[in-house]
Design a protein around this motif. Structure first.
Motif, mmCIF file in Angstrom:
data_model
loop_
_atom_site.group_PDB
_atom_site.id
_atom_site.type_symbol
_atom_site.label_atom_id
_atom_site.label_comp_id
_atom_site.label_asym_id
_atom_site.label_seq_id
_atom_site.Cartn_x
_atom_site.Cartn_y
_atom_site.Cartn_z
ATOM 1 N N TYR A 267 0.840 -1.192 0.000
ATOM 2 C CA TYR A 267 0.000 0.000 0.000
ATOM 3 C C TYR A 267 0.878 1.246 0.000
ATOM 4 O O TYR A 267 1.889 1.296 0.695
ATOM 5 N N GLY A 268 0.463 2.227 -0.767
ATOM 6 C CA GLY A 268 1.129 3.515 -0.750
ATOM 7 C C GLY A 268 0.107 4.621 -0.881
ATOM 8 O O GLY A 268 -0.818 4.521 -1.678
ATOM 9 N N VAL A 269 0.259 5.645 -0.087
ATOM 10 C CA VAL A 269 -0.642 6.793 -0.152
ATOM 11 C C VAL A 269 -0.126 7.731 -1.230
ATOM 12 O O VAL A 269 1.019 8.174 -1.189
ATOM 13 N N ASP B 285 -6.042 1.962 -7.712
ATOM 14 C CA ASP B 285 -6.093 3.034 -6.731
ATOM 15 C C ASP B 285 -7.535 3.274 -6.316
ATOM 16 O O ASP B 285 -8.469 2.912 -7.023
ATOM 17 N N PHE B 286 -7.675 3.853 -5.134
ATOM 18 C CA PHE B 286 -9.009 4.159 -4.625
ATOM 19 C C PHE B 286 -8.903 5.253 -3.566
ATOM 20 O O PHE B 286 -7.838 5.472 -2.999
ATOM 21 N N TRP B 287 -10.025 5.950 -3.364
ATOM 22 C CA TRP B 287 -10.146 6.950 -2.300
ATOM 23 C C TRP B 287 -10.890 6.315 -1.141
ATOM 24 O O TRP B 287 -11.875 5.609 -1.340
ATOM 25 N N THR B 288 -10.421 6.558 0.067
ATOM 26 C CA THR B 288 -11.068 5.985 1.249
ATOM 27 C C THR B 288 -10.670 6.773 2.489
ATOM 28 O O THR B 288 -9.780 7.613 2.447
ATOM 29 N N SER B 289 -11.320 6.456 3.584
ATOM 30 C CA SER B 289 -10.913 7.052 4.858
ATOM 31 C C SER B 289 -9.768 6.219 5.428
ATOM 32 O O SER B 289 -9.629 5.041 5.089
ATOM 33 N N PRO B 290 -8.942 6.792 6.282
ATOM 34 C CA PRO B 290 -7.779 6.060 6.814
ATOM 35 C C PRO B 290 -8.134 4.766 7.549
ATOM 36 O O PRO B 290 -7.338 3.847 7.591
ATOM 37 N N VAL C 155 7.611 3.545 9.856
ATOM 38 C CA VAL C 155 7.695 4.091 11.212
ATOM 39 C C VAL C 155 7.066 5.479 11.242
ATOM 40 O O VAL C 155 7.248 6.280 10.334
ATOM 41 N N ASN C 156 6.302 5.749 12.271
ATOM 42 C CA ASN C 156 5.644 7.042 12.487
ATOM 43 C C ASN C 156 4.619 7.388 11.412
ATOM 44 O O ASN C 156 4.287 8.547 11.219
ATOM 45 N N PHE C 157 4.146 6.397 10.675
ATOM 46 C CA PHE C 157 3.117 6.671 9.672
ATOM 47 C C PHE C 157 1.769 6.671 10.377
ATOM 48 O O PHE C 157 1.393 5.693 11.020
#
Length: 124
Positions: A67-69, A99-104, A119-121
């Motif tokens: 996964y990558g934002v 790809d898709f749009w979504t809430s975290p 780390v820290n993501f």
């Protein structure tokens, strides 16, 4: 990303792993996801495979999802690239990419287990 002699796409990913998107599989998925044909989309795939934000393992062993934002709107919406892969010996084969749009909170399916996370993501 390198186009091989048989038309397959070869990506070099995290920890120098080799990822192959076979030509037949790529052509079939281009019908479902036309954006796969775009150069910037392939560049995004290379970036996510090389520096993912999260890697999960599904219920089947040897099948991971990278996964990558790509973009985010504050902390409410994420534009995520999801790349399922499966391992065969020391080569990883790309099953698809979309790809898709979504809430975290809805990025990762509940059956998937996080095996690595940046780390820290904050998301995921």
């Amino acid at each position: 990303m390198v186009v091989q002699g048989d038309g397959s796409l070869k990506f070099t990913g995290k920890d120098e792993k080799v990822f192959i998107f076979e030509r037949k599989n790529y052509d079939e998925h281009c019908i479902k996801h036309p954006s796969l044909k775009l150069e910037y989309y392939l560049e995004d795939m290379q970036r996510v495979l090389a520096t993912p934000h999260c890697i999960t393992e599904g219920p089947q062993k040897g099948r991971n999802t990278y996964y990558g934002v790509l973009r985010n709107i504050g902390i409410t919406q994420l534009h995520v690239l999801k790349i399922p892969v499966f391992a065969h010996q020391k080569v990883y084969f790309v099953a698809s990419a979309y790809d898709f749009w979504t809430s975290p909170t809805n990025v990762i399916h509940y059956l998937e287990k996080v095996v690595w996370k940046e780390v820290n993501f904050l998301f995921f």
